[in-house]
Scaffold this motif. Structure first.
Motif, PDB file in Angstrom:
ATOM      1  N   UNK A  94      -2.120 -10.324  19.777  1.00  0.00           N
ATOM      2  CA  UNK A  94      -1.834  -9.928  18.179  1.00  0.00           C
ATOM      3  C   UNK A  94      -0.886  -8.895  18.194  1.00  0.00           C
ATOM      4  N   UNK A  95      -0.437  -8.403  19.278  1.00  0.00           N
ATOM      5  CA  UNK A  95       0.534  -7.202  19.220  1.00  0.00           C
ATOM      6  C   UNK A  95       1.879  -7.434  18.385  1.00  0.00           C
ATOM      7  N   UNK A  96       1.897  -7.230  17.234  1.00  0.00           N
ATOM      8  CA  UNK A  96       3.308  -7.718  16.612  1.00  0.00           C
ATOM      9  C   UNK A  96       3.574  -6.309  15.689  1.00  0.00           C
ATOM     10  N   UNK A  97       3.257  -5.025  16.096  1.00  0.00           N
ATOM     11  CA  UNK A  97       3.557  -4.034  15.001  1.00  0.00           C
ATOM     12  C   UNK A  97       5.031  -3.408  15.276  1.00  0.00           C
ATOM     13  N   UNK A  98       5.545  -3.702  16.343  1.00  0.00           N
ATOM     14  CA  UNK A  98       6.825  -3.391  16.750  1.00  0.00           C
ATOM     15  C   UNK A  98       7.814  -4.499  16.552  1.00  0.00           C
ATOM     16  N   UNK A  99       7.471  -5.912  16.510  1.00  0.00           N
ATOM     17  CA  UNK A  99       8.241  -6.833  16.544  1.00  0.00           C
ATOM     18  C   UNK A  99       9.563  -6.990  15.266  1.00  0.00           C
ATOM     19  N   UNK A 100      10.634  -7.081  15.742  1.00  0.00           N
ATOM     20  CA  UNK A 100      11.771  -7.016  14.791  1.00  0.00           C
ATOM     21  C   UNK A 100      12.142  -5.679  14.387  1.00  0.00           C
ATOM     22  N   UNK A 101      11.545  -4.724  14.821  1.00  0.00           N
ATOM     23  CA  UNK A 101      12.249  -3.279  14.377  1.00  0.00           C
ATOM     24  C   UNK A 101      13.317  -2.944  15.558  1.00  0.00           C
ATOM     25  N   UNK A 102      14.173  -2.076  14.872  1.00  0.00           N
ATOM     26  CA  UNK A 102      15.584  -1.551  15.927  1.00  0.00           C
ATOM     27  C   UNK A 102      14.783  -0.598  16.532  1.00  0.00           C
ATOM     28  N   UNK A 103      15.242  -0.440  17.832  1.00  0.00           N
ATOM     29  CA  UNK A 103      15.010   0.754  18.570  1.00  0.00           C
ATOM     30  C   UNK A 103      16.207   1.265  19.002  1.00  0.00           C
ATOM     31  N   UNK A 104      16.497   2.749  18.681  1.00  0.00           N
ATOM     32  CA  UNK A 104      17.675   3.582  18.806  1.00  0.00           C
ATOM     33  C   UNK A 104      17.196   4.725  19.720  1.00  0.00           C
ATOM     34  N   UNK A 105      18.029   5.101  20.789  1.00  0.00           N
ATOM     35  CA  UNK A 105      17.548   6.300  21.644  1.00  0.00           C
ATOM     36  C   UNK A 105      18.812   7.083  21.380  1.00  0.00           C
ATOM     37  N   UNK A 106      18.325   8.307  20.858  1.00  0.00           N
ATOM     38  CA  UNK A 106      19.583   9.477  20.785  1.00  0.00           C
ATOM     39  C   UNK A 106      19.052  10.475  21.954  1.00  0.00           C
ATOM     40  N   UNK A 107      19.962  10.741  22.783  1.00  0.00           N
ATOM     41  CA  UNK A 107      19.668  11.648  23.979  1.00  0.00           C
ATOM     42  C   UNK A 107      20.935  12.512  24.306  1.00  0.00           C
ATOM     43  N   UNK A 108      20.311  13.652  24.934  1.00  0.00           N
ATOM     44  CA  UNK A 108      21.084  14.564  25.278  1.00  0.00           C
ATOM     45  C   UNK A 108      21.050  14.779  26.813  1.00  0.00           C
ATOM     46  N   UNK A 109      22.305  15.075  27.309  1.00  0.00           N
ATOM     47  CA  UNK A 109      22.251  15.473  28.836  1.00  0.00           C
ATOM     48  C   UNK A 109      22.908  16.693  29.364  1.00  0.00           C
ATOM     49  N   UNK A 110      22.579  17.606  30.011  1.00  0.00           N
ATOM     50  CA  UNK A 110      23.233  18.645  30.257  1.00  0.00           C
ATOM     51  C   UNK A 110      24.397  18.392  31.000  1.00  0.00           C
ATOM     52  N   UNK A 111      24.396  17.441  31.774  1.00  0.00           N
ATOM     53  CA  UNK A 111      25.520  17.095  32.581  1.00  0.00           C
ATOM     54  C   UNK A 111      26.777  16.410  31.953  1.00  0.00           C
ATOM     55  N   UNK A 112      27.848  16.304  32.567  1.00  0.00           N
ATOM     56  CA  UNK A 112      29.140  15.592  32.001  1.00  0.00           C
ATOM     57  C   UNK A 112      28.903  14.071  31.836  1.00  0.00           C
ATOM     58  N   UNK A 113      29.578  13.504  31.074  1.00  0.00           N
ATOM     59  CA  UNK A 113      29.633  12.048  31.094  1.00  0.00           C
ATOM     60  C   UNK A 113      30.002  11.577  32.441  1.00  0.00           C
ATOM     61  N   UNK A 114      30.900  12.233  33.096  1.00  0.00           N
ATOM     62  CA  UNK A 114      31.305  11.352  34.508  1.00  0.00           C
ATOM     63  C   UNK A 114      30.240  11.620  35.493  1.00  0.00           C
TER      64      UNK A 114
END
Length: 174
Positions: A94-114
């Motif tokens: 029955x688990x449809x609570x999240x179906x068709x919603x968009x997930x976006x992660x916004x994250x930070x990192x202390x290190x460089x992109x390299x």
């Protein structure tokens, strides 16, 4: 687009970038922010599961905002997903609570992109580090948006924070 933002930082008193990003999204129309450490302190066992699940009702996009913590989610966010994204609600027969919603992660990192590249120290991209989030989204029927990552975010300058703000505003205007 009605948006739920789940924020987590393992050291909220030392948070600069995540706190700034949270402030940016907090004032946007149609956005509800739930900061896990503000709600639950450091207790990873006392989630109000009913309230957390209710927060997803009627939203079209879910944003998870957190710093990369030892190349993973924060401990609080992992505990939250374990408790809140339950069988029968998020997935299963029955688990449809999240179906068709968009997930976006916004994250930070202390290190460089390299550092977060095939040639960098960890030989992995930020997308690879975030694979568990992508897999979780797809498993429960969500769409997974390309994540937004901010690097060298330990002590961001005003200029860098303004760039973060611009990126957030442009992405959430979609």
């Amino acid at each position: 687009m009605k948006t739920l933002v789940i924020v987590s930082h393992p050291y909220p008193d030392r948070s600069n970038a995540i706190k700034s990003l949270e402030n940016i999204v907090q004032g946007l129309p149609g956005v509800t922010v739930r900061n896990l450490e503000s709600l639950y302190g450091d207790d990873m066992t006392q989630f109000d599961v009913a309230a957390e699940q209710a927060a997803y009702e009627g939203v079209e996009r879910v944003i998870f905002m957190f710093p990369i913590h030892w190349f993973n989610l924060t401990p609080m966010l992992k505990a939250y997903l374990n408790a809140v994204w339950s069988y029968g609600w998020a997935f299963g027969p029955e688990g449809i609570a999240l179906k068709n919603k968009e997930m976006l992660v916004i994250t930070t990192a202390g290190a460089t992109q390299f550092t977060y590249s095939k040639d960098g120290l960890i030989n992995s991209t930020i997308d690879e580090v975030l694979t568990p989030m992508k897999s979780s989204a797809l498993y429960v029927g969500m769409t997974y948006a390309e994540p937004i990552a901010f690097y060298e975010a330990m002590a961001p300058s005003v200029e860098k924070l303004n760039k973060f703000k611009q990126v957030i505003h442009e992405r959430l205007a979609d």
